[in-house]
Enzyme design. Structure first.
Site, short mmCIF file in Angstrom:
data_model
loop_
_atom_site.label_atom_id
_atom_site.label_comp_id
_atom_site.label_asym_id
_atom_site.label_seq_id
_atom_site.Cartn_x
_atom_site.Cartn_y
_atom_site.Cartn_z
N ASP A 163 24.13 7.32 -17.64
CA ASP A 163 24.08 5.87 -17.51
C ASP A 163 22.71 5.42 -17.01
O ASP A 163 21.87 6.24 -16.62
CB ASP A 163 25.18 5.46 -16.51
CG ASP A 163 25.89 4.20 -16.94
OD1 ASP A 163 25.28 3.38 -17.65
OD2 ASP A 163 27.05 4.01 -16.52
N ASP A 218 27.92 -3.33 -22.37
CA ASP A 218 29.31 -2.87 -22.35
C ASP A 218 30.19 -3.75 -23.24
O ASP A 218 30.04 -4.97 -23.26
CB ASP A 218 29.86 -2.88 -20.93
CG ASP A 218 29.31 -1.72 -20.11
OD1 ASP A 218 28.46 -0.96 -20.63
OD2 ASP A 218 29.72 -1.59 -18.95
C1 GLA Z 1 28.08 1.35 -17.43
C2 GLA Z 1 28.41 1.98 -18.79
C3 GLA Z 1 29.92 2.02 -18.98
C4 GLA Z 1 30.57 2.79 -17.84
C5 GLA Z 1 30.18 2.18 -16.52
C6 GLA Z 1 30.63 3.00 -15.33
O1 GLA Z 1 28.40 0.01 -17.37
O2 GLA Z 1 27.77 1.28 -19.81
O3 GLA Z 1 30.24 2.59 -20.22
O4 GLA Z 1 30.18 4.14 -17.91
O5 GLA Z 1 28.76 2.04 -16.40
O6 GLA Z 1 30.27 2.36 -14.15
#
Ligand code: GLA
Length: 518
Positions: A163, A218
């Site tokens: 991430d 996301d």
């Molecule tokens: C980010 C990623 C997600 C998930 C979250 C976990 O937002 O893009 O897919 O892994 O972190 O906190």
């Protein structure tokens, strides 16, 4: 008529010449997958974040998900990578090393990996490139790249998502290569999933660094599907089609199928778009509570065949009529083409797919397979008129032949064999695992890499679509202790001649000692 490998190579070269992004990627240093043979089709699996967020991820949840993944038929459909996302919950000890949270994961992170491997699945883990993960609950890899990647290898991860939270002052284009080097130094073949949400334009440089990269923000917050975010991710990812190919994929984020807030039509449209985009198929829903239509969508082998096609071409929008889009054409391994019509408007739309949309003359007689109704029509000339309800899709495969074979999807009964030779002295022990393809054609025998340790030998026997790997360990001359090897085998899709993702499994041997820890 089947296309020859030469013709397919010609198609691929034409594709390269027409696409500046593909040229940029091909001229960048070598594909990471060229060495490890991983993810030559988009990875499939399950990650907890979309449904569960960080809570309540733990060993119990992951094991229940594994059971549901198997009993629902998802494993047979190709979903293989499973594990905790941010809920991995490790901490960093005073010695700088990552320490598993044994309250959440009583078997430890290696124990969870062994369990997943024994079920014939692959182990996916998570970390962050910055100082802390997104929730700040866990340490990130910054300044600990080498020891953290060594920990992931020791836990036997097969896939690591990295991430991009808390990375102030860091640059994706230099940080991720550092992590790649640390992973390579750790010596375990791992699918490397970059998650900078498109920051740093990874589609321009990451094919030599990882196997997939997020292109978007996301797709939802935990627990509820967000259709407008899904449409935004689709639009952003569509434009990058030329950067994708075997071993290097655009990732518009995990699936939202089966989550609250989506209609059956939206589930079908979403899944079709992800398959046409050759996107990774990482389910994000609660597999323990799936309605039958969700299972049917997630396990539609004809749609999955479009995603998992060995040529690995990402489709894009070639024509719009009002709110209806035609995504075309996605050339497939047998010479057929996938075409999608998506009507994002509020009213039903009439649409016509013409044979020139799939690169054929109007005079050709072609068969049309609908991949959601599983009906074939034709042969017919010119094109096909379609009525597409509001929000819905028609996903078609168009071919000169009425065969519509499915590409290989590999299913393992186990990805780990373990031996315990109680006394010291010369013993020979053998165990087998079975690997099968659920594609239409049998595969040639898997070719083993010759670099096995002297205590291990492996033979492969083919029985139709299944192949048995017999691993024999010989303890002659071995001292008391633990031994480990990773077996690699390679194969080729027989119709197109395209290389397939390498197959790996772990072999553990304990020599001496009363009680095996395996
Ligand atoms: C980010 C990623 C997600 C998930 C979250 C976990 O937002 O893009 O897919 O892994 O972190 O906190």
């Amino acid at each position: 008529m089947k296309r020859t490998p030469l013709l397919l190579m010609g198609m691929a070269l034409t594709f390269l010449f027409l696409n500046p992004l593909a040229i940029a990627q091909s001229q960048a240093s070598k594909l990471r997958a060229a060495e490890d043979g991983l993810a030559l089709t988009p990875p499939m699996g399950w990650y907890p974040w979309n449904e569960f967020g960080q809570e309540p991820q733990n060993e119990k949840l992951i094991k229940e998900i594994v059971a549901a993944l198997i009993s629902s038929g998802m494993k047979d459909a190709g979903y293989a990578y499973v594990g905790p996302d941010e809920g991995i919950c490790f901490s960093r000890g005073a010695d700088g090393k990552l320490t598993p949270n044994l309250e959440r994961y009583p078997s430890g992170l290696r124990g969870l990996g062994d369990y997943i491997h024994q079920q014939g699945l692959k182990y996916a883990l998570y970390t962050d490139a910055g100082t802390r993960t997104c929730s700040k609950a866990m340490p990130g890899t910054k300044d600990h790249e080498v020891e953290d990647m060594a920990a992931f290898a020791a836990w036997r991860a097969d896939y690591v998502k990295v991430d991009w939270c808390n990375t102030e002052g860091q640059d994706p284009a230099s940080t991720y290569p550092r992590l790649r080097d640390a992973q390579l130094a750790a010596g375990r073949p791992i699918v490397f999933s970059l998650c900078s949400w498109g920051e740093g334009d990874p589609w321009k440089w990451a094919a030599s660094v990882g196997h997939l990269w997020r292109t978007t923000a996301d797709i939802c917050g935990p627990g509820k599907a967000d259709w407008s975010a899904a449409m935004k991710n689709t639009a952003d990812n569509e434009k990058l089609f030329a950067a994708a190919g075997p071993g290097h994929w655009n990732d518009p984020d995990m699936l939202i199928n089966g989550m609250g807030g989506l209609s059956e039509t939206q589930n079908r449209s979403f899944f079709s778009l992800w398959c046409m985009m050759a996107a990774p198929l990482m389910a994000g829903n609660d597999l323990r509570k799936m309605a039958t239509p969700t299972i049917q969508t997630l396990t539609n082998r004809e749609a999955i065949g479009i995603d998992q096609d060995p040529l690995g071409i990402q489709a894009h929008i070639v024509r719009r009529e009002g709110k209806a889009e035609i995504w075309a054409a996605k050339p497939l391994f047998d010479g057929s083409h996938a075409v999608l019509v998506f009507n994002s408007g509020n009213a039903a739309a009439d649409f016509r797919v013409n044979w020139q949309d799939v690169g054929s003359a109007e005079t050709e007689a072609l068969y049309v397979r609908n991949l959601w109704t599983h009906q074939t029509t034709g042969p017919q000339r010119g094109g096909i008129p379609l009525g597409v309800p509001s929000g819905d899709v028609v996903l078609l495969r168009i071919s000169k032949s009425n065969a519509f074979p499915l590409p290989p999807v590999i299913v393992a009964d186990s990805c780990r064999v373990s031996f315990h030779a109680p006394g010291i002295g010369s013993q020979k022990l053998t165990k087998t695992i079975t690997i099968r393809t659920t594609g239409s054609d049998e595969l040639p025998p898997w070719k083993l890499r010759p670099d096995l340790p002297s205590w291990l030998s492996v033979t492969v026997t083919k029985h139709g679509k299944s192949q048995t790997f017999a691993s024999t360990v010989s303890t002659a001359g071995l001292a008391k202790g633990f031994y480990h090897a990773v077996v690699r085998a390679d194969n080729t899709e027989p119709v197109s001649g395209q290389p397939m993702s390498a197959l790996y499994y772990d072999v553990d041997l304990e020599v001496g000692g009363g009680q095996s820890r395996n």
